[in-house]
Design a protein around this motif. Structure first.
Motif, PDB file in Angstrom:
ATOM      1  N   VAL A 340       0.664  -1.204   0.199  1.00 23.38           N
ATOM      2  CA  VAL A 340       0.061  -0.009  -0.278  1.00 23.38           C
ATOM      3  C   VAL A 340       0.620   1.373  -0.214  1.00 23.38           C
ATOM      4  N   GLU A 341       1.115   2.316  -1.000  1.00 19.96           N
ATOM      5  CA  GLU A 341       1.357   3.497  -1.264  1.00 19.96           C
ATOM      6  C   GLU A 341       0.677   4.158  -0.999  1.00 19.96           C
ATOM      7  N   ILE A 342       0.719   5.622  -0.126  1.00 17.20           N
ATOM      8  CA  ILE A 342      -0.047   6.804   0.468  1.00 17.20           C
ATOM      9  C   ILE A 342       0.842   7.937   0.520  1.00 17.20           C
ATOM     10  N   ALA A 343      -0.173   8.820  -0.602  1.00 15.31           N
ATOM     11  CA  ALA A 343       0.343   9.533  -0.594  1.00 15.31           C
ATOM     12  C   ALA A 343       0.572  10.890   0.410  1.00 15.31           C
ATOM     13  N   PRO A 344       1.206  11.483   0.541  1.00 12.79           N
ATOM     14  CA  PRO A 344       1.291  11.748   2.798  1.00 12.79           C
ATOM     15  C   PRO A 344       1.024  13.235   2.196  1.00 12.79           C
ATOM     16  N   GLY A 345       0.261  13.530   3.205  1.00  9.89           N
ATOM     17  CA  GLY A 345      -0.778  14.668   3.484  1.00  9.89           C
ATOM     18  C   GLY A 345      -2.338  14.455   2.780  1.00  9.89           C
ATOM     19  N   LEU A 346      -2.335  12.539   2.435  1.00 11.78           N
ATOM     20  CA  LEU A 346      -3.817  11.830   1.930  1.00 11.78           C
ATOM     21  C   LEU A 346      -4.348  12.021   3.132  1.00 11.78           C
ATOM     22  N   ASP A 347      -5.176  12.257   4.551  1.00  5.27           N
ATOM     23  CA  ASP A 347      -5.959  12.313   5.431  1.00  5.27           C
ATOM     24  C   ASP A 347      -6.034  13.715   5.325  1.00  5.27           C
ATOM     25  N   GLU A 348      -5.780  15.257   4.998  1.00  2.00           N
ATOM     26  CA  GLU A 348      -6.038  16.268   5.092  1.00  2.00           C
ATOM     27  C   GLU A 348      -6.999  16.578   3.718  1.00  2.00           C
ATOM     28  N   ALA A 349      -6.521  15.799   2.708  1.00  2.00           N
ATOM     29  CA  ALA A 349      -6.738  16.372   1.383  1.00  2.00           C
ATOM     30  C   ALA A 349      -7.618  15.819   1.085  1.00  2.00           C
ATOM     31  N   VAL A 350      -8.746  14.572   1.824  1.00  2.00           N
ATOM     32  CA  VAL A 350      -9.652  13.888   1.495  1.00  2.00           C
ATOM     33  C   VAL A 350     -10.684  14.022   2.451  1.00  2.00           C
ATOM     34  N   PRO A 351     -11.584  15.219   2.214  1.00  2.00           N
ATOM     35  CA  PRO A 351     -13.027  14.764   2.566  1.00  2.00           C
ATOM     36  C   PRO A 351     -13.804  13.845   3.142  1.00  2.00           C
ATOM     37  N   ALA A 352     -14.370  13.871   4.519  1.00  2.00           N
ATOM     38  CA  ALA A 352     -14.452  12.423   5.174  1.00  2.00           C
ATOM     39  C   ALA A 352     -15.697  11.206   3.505  1.00  2.00           C
ATOM     40  N   ASP A 353     -16.653  12.476   2.870  1.00  2.00           N
ATOM     41  CA  ASP A 353     -17.692  11.447   2.615  1.00  2.00           C
ATOM     42  C   ASP A 353     -17.053  10.638   0.887  1.00  2.00           C
ATOM     43  N   VAL A 354     -15.770  11.778   0.708  1.00  3.25           N
ATOM     44  CA  VAL A 354     -14.839  10.683  -0.315  1.00  3.25           C
ATOM     45  C   VAL A 354     -13.882   9.686   0.065  1.00  3.25           C
ATOM     46  N   ALA A 355     -13.781   9.505   1.348  1.00  3.33           N
ATOM     47  CA  ALA A 355     -13.026   9.486   2.227  1.00  3.33           C
ATOM     48  C   ALA A 355     -13.390   8.075   2.005  1.00  3.33           C
ATOM     49  N   ARG A 356     -15.089   7.370   2.603  1.00  5.12           N
ATOM     50  CA  ARG A 356     -15.574   6.619   3.294  1.00  5.12           C
ATOM     51  C   ARG A 356     -15.409   5.949   1.351  1.00  5.12           C
ATOM     52  N   SER A 357     -15.936   6.390   0.185  1.00  6.38           N
ATOM     53  CA  SER A 357     -15.711   5.875  -0.552  1.00  6.38           C
ATOM     54  C   SER A 357     -15.001   5.109  -1.193  1.00  6.38           C
ATOM     55  N   ALA A 358     -13.711   6.011  -1.094  1.00  6.52           N
ATOM     56  CA  ALA A 358     -12.385   5.855  -0.931  1.00  6.52           C
ATOM     57  C   ALA A 358     -12.021   4.508  -0.736  1.00  6.52           C
ATOM     58  N   TYR A 359     -12.205   3.696   0.684  1.00  5.10           N
ATOM     59  CA  TYR A 359     -12.309   2.881   0.864  1.00  5.10           C
ATOM     60  C   TYR A 359     -13.000   2.077   0.337  1.00  5.10           C
ATOM     61  N   PHE A 360     -14.293   2.461   0.455  1.00  2.00           N
ATOM     62  CA  PHE A 360     -15.361   0.994  -0.284  1.00  2.00           C
ATOM     63  C   PHE A 360     -14.510   0.862  -1.392  1.00  2.00           C
ATOM     64  N   ILE A 361     -14.375   1.411  -2.209  1.00  2.69           N
ATOM     65  CA  ILE A 361     -13.769   1.308  -3.329  1.00  2.69           C
ATOM     66  C   ILE A 361     -12.240   0.523  -3.517  1.00  2.69           C
ATOM     67  N   VAL A 362     -11.562   0.480  -2.821  1.00  2.00           N
ATOM     68  CA  VAL A 362      -9.946   0.234  -2.626  1.00  2.00           C
ATOM     69  C   VAL A 362     -10.984  -1.773  -2.413  1.00  2.00           C
ATOM     70  N   ALA A 363     -11.498  -1.434  -1.300  1.00  2.00           N
ATOM     71  CA  ALA A 363     -12.459  -2.916  -0.520  1.00  2.00           C
ATOM     72  C   ALA A 363     -12.282  -3.462  -1.866  1.00  2.00           C
ATOM     73  N   GLU A 364     -13.346  -2.800  -2.193  1.00  2.17           N
ATOM     74  CA  GLU A 364     -13.529  -3.709  -3.806  1.00  2.17           C
ATOM     75  C   GLU A 364     -12.375  -4.625  -4.733  1.00  2.17           C
ATOM     76  N   LEU A 365     -12.661  -3.583  -5.216  1.00  2.00           N
ATOM     77  CA  LEU A 365     -11.011  -4.006  -5.815  1.00  2.00           C
ATOM     78  C   LEU A 365     -10.541  -5.249  -5.324  1.00  2.00           C
ATOM     79  N   LEU A 366      -9.883  -5.086  -4.368  1.00  2.00           N
ATOM     80  CA  LEU A 366      -8.755  -6.255  -3.908  1.00  2.00           C
ATOM     81  C   LEU A 366      -9.780  -7.670  -3.566  1.00  2.00           C
ATOM     82  N   THR A 367     -10.789  -7.072  -3.345  1.00  2.00           N
ATOM     83  CA  THR A 367     -11.923  -8.413  -3.489  1.00  2.00           C
ATOM     84  C   THR A 367     -11.919  -9.249  -4.630  1.00  2.00           C
ATOM     85  N   ASN A 368     -12.047  -7.801  -5.377  1.00  2.00           N
ATOM     86  CA  ASN A 368     -12.071  -8.615  -6.715  1.00  2.00           C
ATOM     87  C   ASN A 368     -10.624  -9.371  -7.277  1.00  2.00           C
ATOM     88  N   ALA A 369      -9.334  -8.931  -6.743  1.00  2.00           N
ATOM     89  CA  ALA A 369      -8.304  -8.926  -6.895  1.00  2.00           C
ATOM     90  C   ALA A 369      -7.598 -10.353  -6.783  1.00  2.00           C
TER      91      ALA A 369
END
Lengths: 452, 219
Positions: A340-369
């Motif tokens: 997992v590679e994370i951009a520095p300052g990611l948490d500050e840059a991403v608003p909460a609603d986007v973060a939630r979706s981003a989490y599920f998007i990655v989770a789903e893509l990992l499940t697919n993999a």
């Protein structure tokens, strides 16, 4: 540093101007015919429509005039291609929601669209006036250059009497120049000079006239800057409806899962407890104990189900620690070893609603993999991308596995729902998954309202 | 259960009144003295010290932000009052939190789902192990850690897997034997087989052994 045009260069660009002359000339002649036809047809339709507007028949006539004006506009834009100027793009003819298709809505759609009115104004008034002027100038330039340059040939066939020999008057008027010239020689010379002057300037004149047509047509017949705004508003609306739809689907599912799961368990728990009460009142300790054990199992199962549901709504770690920590944890839980590679300052840059979706998007893509790709390794990359001004504007999520590929956006794999989720955030989902692998999935999500 | 001369002193931090009351009642039943029950983790070190507590039991989500205050308070307690056992109770378990709690390697910590306290027996056993300097991990944490490491774990027999799970929860050989209804000798044999298959060094100390297993499971 500017490069001063050499004479050679100048000659070449002048030759290039000439290359456009035939096209411009044909256009300028043809557009006059078009404009004269248009003014007749459009005026007839439009004014008779206006005149009968109080009767019901007027409205369709006005609409018809607008539709025909659109056709003339298209014809003009088509003819303009002869000039070699950049083609004018199609404007947006349907600006309101095309799914609303009532009779009156469909009928009056052109009336509510400024492009139709602009085409009508162009076809009925502006273009006829402009074409008349440019046609006259075009004909003048063509005839003077062609006629002047060839007068020495065809002039001889004209009947010559004293009155028509205007060369004599010129020679009398400027005797110091033409004193010893014959009238014929004076006429040929002056015609030739005029022909040369008009011919030499013809590329600029015709080019300028065509450019005037082009500029006006671009403004009146082409797309407007406000179309982009309208298009963006439509994209926003589509994103919103995708988001609403996705939310609706997930809320329905949540409701069903609560209903089928914990709610049933709690009903059963109440029944067990009521039975327990009766047994306890009756003094049957053994049966009461058995019922109490069962009741506890039901309560435990209800808890397990609620926990699974709530972490499906919002993963606890995401709430507690933010997106970076949650993505790292996702990578650790992944059955396929994940980097997992994370951009520095990611948490500050991403608003909460986007973060939630981003989490599920990655989770789903990992499940697919893990499930479909038979991958043995996967890289998750969550990166932010600046816009031209340097501010953080985009979130890029990449999940790349080394599996067998062949994933498609069309159906299955849950990728369609995933795309809806990304669309709901006004983002785009790209899947590059050739058969044989690897699969690269990227979700690109705007972080500010002004980028898309 | 042998009655200890001085009852265990417990400090509880739990923001939900409903659960706080339920837990205090449970402590009474278990024979503990509730030396303090708080709704937030402010000044937690001073409170626990003043209460002369043996074990602090904390929720994870606490005021003011309801994020991971409980975990941070637990780590602070471990760092400043090493003799006090810390048991974290939560509605959910996260591998990340388990790792942070175990990171200093000194034991005397536990991380359990709140559900587990409904069984008085399991709960008192967990509190006792934490108090005695051991480690207690919820089976759910162990299972998620196991699920993430499919390769060598797949080599284990079902019985060895059971033993590994219970070992990772922080249980002693005797406790594992009782759970699986097998002899202590059989447990020892399974454990040495597990350590061999996973390529780990066996250790006589229960706690060391747990840490080795957890270190392996966390990759």
């Amino acid at each position: 540093m500017t490069i001063a045009p050499t004479p050679e260069r100048r000659a070449r660009s002048y030759a290039q101007l000439w290359r456009a002359v035939p096209g411009n000339a044909v256009y300028l002649l043809a557009v006059f015919v078009l404009a004269m036809t248009a003014i007749g047809v459009l005026s007839g339709l439009f004014w008779s429509g206006i005149g009968t507007l109080v009767l019901v028949i007027g409205l369709p006539l006005v609409v018809l005039a607008l539709l025909v004006a659109r056709g003339f506009g298209i014809a003009d834009r088509f003819l303009l291609r002869l000039t070699g100027l950049p083609p004018i793009e199609e404007p947006v003819w349907t600006q309101d929601d095309p799914t609303q298709n009532g009779f009156w809505r469909t009928l009056t759609r052109p009336i509510r669209n400024g492009h139709y009115w602009s085409s009508l104004l162009h076809g009925m008034i502006i273009n006829p006036i402009l074409s008349t002027v440019t046609f006259a100038l075009t004909v003048t330039w063509l005839s003077v250059s062609l006629g002047g340059l060839t007068f020495w040939f065809w002039g001889g066939f004209l009947p010559r009497d004293d009155d028509s020999q205007w060369g004599r008057h010129v020679a009398d008027f400027v005797p110091w120049l033409f004193g010893s010239w014959s009238p014929w020689a004076v006429e040929v010379t002056l015609y030739l000079i005029a022909g040369i002057l008009f011919a030499v300037t013809m590329p600029w004149v015709l080019g300028g006239l065509a450019a005037a047509h082009h500029a006006i047509a671009k403004g009146m017949l082409g797309p407007w800057a406000s179309d982009d705004l309208a298009a963006r508003a439509r994209a926003e609306a589509a994103a919103r409806s995708a988001a609403v739809h996705a939310e609706d689907v997930s809320l329905r599912r949540l409701e069903r899962e609560i209903h089928d799961g914990p709610q049933q368990r709690l009903v059963r728990l109440q029944m067990d407890l009521a039975a327990l009460e009766r047994r306890a009142d009756g003094g049957d300790a053994a049966a009461a104990g058995e019922l109490a054990r069962e009741a506890r199992l039901q309560a435990q199962a209800a808890l397990d189900e609620l926990r699974a549901l709530s972490s499906g709504v919002a993963p606890p770690l995401l709430q507690d620690r933010g997106l970076s920590a949650a993505l790292v944890a996702l990578g650790e839980q992944s059955p396929v070893p994940a980097t997992v590679e994370i951009a520095p300052g990611l948490d500050e840059a991403v608003p909460a609603d986007v973060a939630r979706s981003a989490y599920f998007i990655v989770a789903e893509l990992l499940t697919n993999a893990a499930k479909h790709a038979e991958a043995t390794g996967v890289v998750v990359r969550a990166w932010t991308r600046p816009d031209a001004q340097g501010g953080v504007a985009w979130l890029d999520l990449w999940v790349v596995d080394n599996g067998r590929g062949g994933a498609q956006l069309s159906s299955g794999h849950g990728l369609e729902g995933l795309r809806e989720r990304v669309q709901g955030l006004r983002g785009t989902l790209e899947i590059d998954s050739p058969v044989g692998g690897p699969t690269k999935a990227g979700a690109h999500i705007p972080l500010r309202a002004d980028v898309s | 259960m042998p009655a200890s001369p001085a009852p265990l002193r417990v400090v509880l931090v739990e923001d939900s009144l409903l659960l706080r009351e339920g837990l205090v009642r449970l402590f009474d039943e278990a024979g503990y003295v509730t030396a303090g029950a708080f709704a937030d983790a402010d000044d937690i070190v001073a409170r626990v010290r003043d209460a002369q507590a043996d074990v602090a039991i904390l929720d994870v989500r606490l005021p003011p932000s309801f994020r991971d205050e409980g975990i941070r308070a637990a780590l602070e307690l471990r760092a400043t009052l090493p003799d006090v056992g810390v048991l974290v109770l939560s509605q959910y378990v996260e591998g990340v939190y388990a790792r942070e709690l175990l990171a200093d390697g000194t034991g005397r910590v536990g991380y359990l789902l709140k559900d587990r306290v409904t069984s008085l027996e399991d709960f008192t056993e967990a509190v006792r192990r934490v108090h005695d300097g051991g480690t207690v991990l919820d089976p759910l944490v162990v299972r998620s850690l196991l699920a993430a490491r499919p390769d060598p774990v797949a080599l284990l027999t079902p019985r060895e897997r059971d033993v590994l799970e219970l070992m990772a929860e922080g249980r002693s050989n005797g406790s594992i034997a009782a759970r699986l209804h097998i002899g202590v000798g059989a447990v020892e044999k399974n454990i040495s087989a597990i350590f061999q298959k996973l390529g780990l060094e066996d250790s006589p100390s229960d706690h060391r052994r747990v840490l080795a297993v957890l270190a392996f499971l966390q990759g």
